[in-house]
Scaffold this active site. Structure first.
Site, PDB file in Angstrom:
ATOM      1  NE  ARG A  93      -3.601  -0.569   2.720  1.00  0.00           N
ATOM      2  CZ  ARG A  93      -4.406  -0.494   3.777  1.00  0.00           C
ATOM      3  NH1 ARG A  93      -4.104  -1.131   4.891  1.00  0.00           N
ATOM      4  NH2 ARG A  93      -5.496   0.219   3.733  1.00  0.00           N
ATOM      5  CG  HIS A 458     -13.042   7.885  -4.421  1.00  0.00           C
ATOM      6  ND1 HIS A 458     -13.696   8.671  -5.338  1.00  0.00           N
ATOM      7  CD2 HIS A 458     -11.745   8.279  -4.449  1.00  0.00           C
ATOM      8  CE1 HIS A 458     -12.834   9.488  -5.902  1.00  0.00           C
ATOM      9  NE2 HIS A 458     -11.646   9.273  -5.391  1.00  0.00           N
ATOM     10  NE  ARG A 564     -11.144  44.161  -8.670  1.00  0.00           N
ATOM     11  CZ  ARG A 564     -11.470  43.326  -7.678  1.00  0.00           C
ATOM     12  NH1 ARG A 564     -12.597  43.508  -7.000  1.00  0.00           N
ATOM     13  NH2 ARG A 564     -10.684  42.319  -7.374  1.00  0.00           N
ATOM     14  NE  ARG A 620      -8.160  49.094  -9.561  1.00  0.00           N
ATOM     15  CZ  ARG A 620      -8.187  47.846 -10.032  1.00  0.00           C
ATOM     16  NH1 ARG A 620      -7.190  47.025  -9.771  1.00  0.00           N
ATOM     17  NH2 ARG A 620      -9.199  47.411 -10.739  1.00  0.00           N
ATOM     18  N   GLY A 770      -0.758  44.559  -6.092  1.00  0.00           N
ATOM     19  CA  GLY A 770      -1.779  43.967  -6.969  1.00  0.00           C
ATOM     20  C   GLY A 770      -1.153  42.729  -7.579  1.00  0.00           C
ATOM     21  CB  THR A 771      -0.329  39.411  -6.141  1.00  0.00           C
ATOM     22  OG1 THR A 771      -1.627  39.173  -5.603  1.00  0.00           O
ATOM     23  CG2 THR A 771       0.597  39.908  -5.055  1.00  0.00           C
ATOM     24  CG  ASN A 772      -5.069  39.349  -9.289  1.00  0.00           C
ATOM     25  OD1 ASN A 772      -4.610  38.659  -8.381  1.00  0.00           O
ATOM     26  ND2 ASN A 772      -6.323  39.733  -9.300  1.00  0.00           N
ATOM     27  CG  ASP A 773      -2.317  43.722 -13.613  1.00  0.00           C
ATOM     28  OD1 ASP A 773      -2.664  42.778 -14.344  1.00  0.00           O
ATOM     29  OD2 ASP A 773      -2.835  44.854 -13.684  1.00  0.00           O
ATOM     30  CB  CYS A 835      -5.853  44.343  -2.835  1.00  0.00           C
ATOM     31  SG  CYS A 835      -5.096  45.291  -4.159  1.00  0.00           S
TER      32      CYS A 835
END
Length: 878
Positions: A93, A458, A564, A620, A770-773, A835
């Site tokens: 296993r 499962h 925004r 913003r 702005g961690t997305n950009d 943010c």
């Protein structure tokens, strides 16, 4: 000494989890504390890593140590591997460091072949024993073929179903020794038919192939998906546990079970589990037969049951946590096969954490640390509307395996679930039973309904882990998978028909039942209060509407970290004025158009300040490129042409001229305010006027707007836009004759801003990542398009997870750390937050704590997740 790749259970303990995996470490620990564990050995996680380094081969050294382990196992158990007189049969296993229920592979009854089978039967003439031997043999051939040689299960299942049909029986247990002997022959023929070679009869070869298969399963698609969802690094590898078989399928004095020391759905302190007489462990988990509740075991096997209750108490007191255990009874004697801290729903996690503190098992800090923040999501998930539920009559009932309410269109395969969900359809996945390869479809579905399987099947375990609603084991469903339909209570449901399921009660309803947002229970408040006591990071929310802000406040947000403003422009009256602004030729015309929008913006901000009651609000300024606002419909273009005294062609030409090759890196953010300072002026007036109004109405609040300039990459750029903002704001404040403080800060979302943060900090009151950009620009790929090729990167192990979902701490994180270290010394008053979407991801929150941010900001429903993650970060990094 050469590497030690193999440890006997008696050589390890629970602190060796990284080396022995969770299962191996716990088997060793149970051995140490004197519980009845069949004595075997563990091949380490390092051996798995070595297997991949050696080009997916097990080297001779590892195999030699494994055979050494077999020898010791033979001595302990008084049986011999491959021997005809007294054969040792083993189970093989997997066991990773982090629990991955049902994701990797198991092989039982290994060591059987035609000679061993014949010798075993010759030594015991009881017909019941002959049946047991053939049952074990056909199971072994089936599992080995499926797991080790990757011949699909379905071929064998079809043969079993055909046999049951011919014999006129419903369950496997009703097949005779002769039937099972025939099946074993058919299985071996199917194996040869599929693979072109005979089924391997040498037990040593069987063992080597099985160990390889477990190592290989670490890299199968379902394990990779599970790992990515649960932040489990690929480099960890899995261990392999080899132990002597104990047979729950020996006779009616034997059986197998799975149990939890507390209810994994509610957290109630009572034993909960399932037991099957004359069965092997896989039968309970796979849900082939629906088992009986554990309490019934007391009537069937009183001595083993009494011992088991004692074991449960020992394990809880030893691990100080709710335990999930697998065990087998062979001839009335109890054997423990595994224990682990049990997977539980969020509701149960909170209840158990509070109870363990009250019972003296845990401190508050330990209780906070033991809850998976991602699970809290489910607490905030929809439930059925009570009135609608009262009026509805259930048409069927299964087991409430994972709480919540789900309503959607019926689909029958995981692939369909994924495809329909991608089109925006809400679906409920209906299966006979789920198997690990269904994981992506399970993720796409609102809920999961299975015909077979119990609370530990499962479907149940995986759904609970994902926070997806699940009803399992509804045996009244007559399933017709081939034609994509099922019948329940006399009604036939076809693909696309609506159904509603309740994962708390197990009830199944025809059609659509209204769902409502969840309400939060007492234990939630108690654990959150502990979390707030220990965290140092503040938690704000990203919210553009008063409704979102209110929801976030209810969930504990301490301010708005990102509003925004562009989302507010798309209202029909505003968009018309904004389009006029875009199509204006002079500053005066632009100002005239923007003056129409000003009162709307002012009211928007006023409503947000009121919802936040004096807590900080970061607004913003306009961020997207202008082409996002221009009309595309002919009627809208004509209307705009009329308003601006231009021809339709002139407006079309202007709209076309705004389109950019790469608008994400084009004319947007603060660049708009540099080109059109009047936009920044209008927004500043709205922000300040709203603040003055709300401060007057509520003198006890501290209304101090934070104006955030997006997409800055150069200090002069910030200085230029800030001048417009400050002149406008100061004029408004002077005209009103009030004293109002405000701040002007910037978003750090361009690598250059992070690299020159010491300059930018001279002009900024705050930074917000702005961690997305920032992720987009650092990696150089678009968030909207990356999904098309990232899967290839996961498969090639170039990336382990989506950098937009989980912060890349090595690259993007280095830029953030640099910006903090450069900015703070220049401006000691500088406050810094995040943010982007990462603000609600637990591992990213921990990173933000480590680099010294002041707050994280995330979507409203992730606020509790961030509060808990922030507390865990503070506790772990004391």
């Amino acid at each position: 000494m050469a590497n030690k790749w193999v440890y006997m259970f008696s050589e390890g303990d629970m602190t060796m989890r990284n080396l022995l995996g969770g299962k191996g470490a716990n088997l060793a620990e149970m051995t140490t504390i004197g519980l009845p564990v069949p004595q075997g050995f563990t091949i380490t996680t390092e051996a798995c890593t070595q297997y991949y380094e050696d080009g997916r081969k097990i080297n001779d050294e590892i195999m030699a140590q494994a055979m050494e382990g077999v020898k010791k196992m033979e001595e302990i158990n008084g049986k011999k591997f491959g021997d005809l007189k007294n054969p040792l049969l083993v189970s093989v296993r997997s066991g990773a460091r982090a629990s991955m229920p049902g994701m990797m592979d198991t092989i039982l009854n290994l060591g059987l072949n035609d000679e061993v089978v014949a010798a075993m039967i010759a030594g015991n003439p009881d017909p019941a024993f002959e049946r047991f031997v053939y049952d074990s043999y056909r199971r072994f051939i089936q599992m080995f073929s499926d797991v080790v040689m990757e011949v699909g299960k379905k071929y064998f299942e079809q043969l079993i179903d055909k046999m049951k049909e011919e014999k006129g029986v419903k369950f496997d247990v009703e097949l005779t020794a002769a039937d099972l002997k025939t099946l074993a022959e058919q299985f071996k023929a199917e194996y040869k038919n599929q693979l072109g070679t005979d089924f391997p009869s040498d037990p040593v070869e069987q063992l080597k192939l099985a160990i390889e298969a477990v190592f290989r399963s670490w890299d199968n698609p379902r394990a990779n998906v599970y790992r990515r969802d649960n932040d489990i690094p690929y480099s960890w590898g899995t261990a392999v546990n080899v132990m002597p078989m104990v047979f729950g399928n020996l006779n009616n004095e034997s059986g197998t079970g799975v149990a939890f020391t507390r209810d994994p759905a509610t957290g109630e302190k009572k034993l909960m589990g399932e037991f099957l007489i004359n069965a092997q462990g896989e039968d309970v988990v796979a849900g082939v037969r629906t088992p009986m509740p554990i309490a019934q075991m007391e009537q069937e096997f009183p001595e083993a049951y009494a011992e088991f209750i004692q074991v449960c108490e020992t394990l809880e007191n030893h691990y100080h946590d709710m335990q999930d255990m697998e065990f087998t009874v062979e001839n009335k004697k109890l054997y423990m096969l595994q224990c682990r801290n049990g997977k539980r729903t969020a509701q149960a996690a909170l209840q158990i954490a509070c109870d363990l503190v009250d019972e003296g098992h845990k401190t508050e800090e330990e209780a906070v640390a033991m809850i998976d923040p991602r699970n809290l999501d489910t607490l905030l998930h929809p439930q059925f509307d009570a009135a609608a539920l009262k009026a509805a009559t259930p048409m069927g009932k299964g087991l409430g395996a994972s709480p919540g309410a789900a309503c959607g269109k019926v689909v029958f395969t995981a692939d369909d679930a994924e495809a329909w969900a991608a089109r925006g359809e809400k679906v409920v996945l209906v299966r006979l039973e789920t198997s690990p390869e269904d994981i992506t479809g399970m993720k796409s579905a609102q809920g999961i309904l299975t015909v077979r399987g119990g609370m530990t099947s499962h479907a149940a375990v995986v759904a609970r882990g994902m926070g997806t609603c699940c009803v399992s084991g509804c045996g009244d469903i007559i399933m017709d998978e081939e034609n994509k339909q099922f019948t329940l209570a006399g009604k036939t449901f076809k693909e696309g028909d609506f159904i509603s399921i309740d994962g708390t009660t197990g009830n199944i309803y025809d059609g659509v039942i209204k769902t409502v947002d969840a309400s939060i229970a007492g234990t939630f408040g108690r654990v959150m209060a502990w979390a707030d006591k220990y965290r140092t990071l503040k938690v704000r929310t990203n919210a553009d509407t008063p409704a979102d802000a209110k929801k976030a406040r209810e969930l504990g947000a301490e301010g708005i970290g990102l509003c925004r403003t562009e989302h507010m422009f798309f209202d029909p009256e505003r968009i018309a004025a904004f389009r006029e602004m875009i199509c204006s030729d002079t500053v005066e015309e632009r100002e005239e158009a923007l003056d129409k929008i000003l009162p709307y913006q002012q009211n928007d901000f006023k409503a947000l300040y009121e919802a936040l009651e004096g807590n900080p609000v970061t607004i913003r300024f306009l961020d997207p490129p202008l082409h996002e606002f221009v009309p595309t419909e002919d009627a809208d273009i004509e209307k705009l042409a009329k308003a601006k005294n231009k021809t339709v062609d002139e407006i079309k030409a202007l709209c076309n001229s705004l389109h950019e090759f790469n608008p994400m890196m084009g004319h947007r953010g603060c660049r708009l305010a540099v080109t059109y300072p009047e936009i920044a002026k209008m927004q500043t007036k709205a922000v300040i006027r709203a603040a003055i109004e709300v401060q007057k109405a509520h003198p006890d609040w501290n209304v101090e707007p934070e104006i955030m300039i997006p997409l800055v990459c150069e200090v002069k750029e910030l200085k230029y836009v800030k001048k417009t903002v400050v002149e406008t704001a100061d004029a408004e404040i002077a005209a009103a004759g009030v004293d109002l403080k405000y701040e002007v800060g910037t978003m750090i979302e361009i690598p250059r801003a992070a690299l020159t943060a010491d300059d930018i900090a001279k002009e900024a009151d705050f930074f917000c990542f702005g961690t997305n950009d920032l992720t987009q620009m650092t990696f150089g790929f678009s968030r909207d398009d990356a999904g098309k090729f990232l899967n290839a990167y996961y498969d090639a192990k170039i990336f382990e997870n989506d950098p937009f979902a989980k912060l890349d701490q090595t690259g993007v994180g280095k830029l953030m750390d640099m910006a903090v270290k450069l900015g703070k010394p220049v401006n000691p008053k500088l406050h810094i937050g995040i943010c982007g979407e990462h603000g609600g991801d637990p591992s990213s929150v921990e990173f933000c704590h480590k680099i010294g941010l002041d707050y994280v900001s995330c979507s409203p429903f992730r606020v509790p997740i961030a509060r808990l993650a922030a507390a865990q970060a503070a506790i772990a990094n004391k």
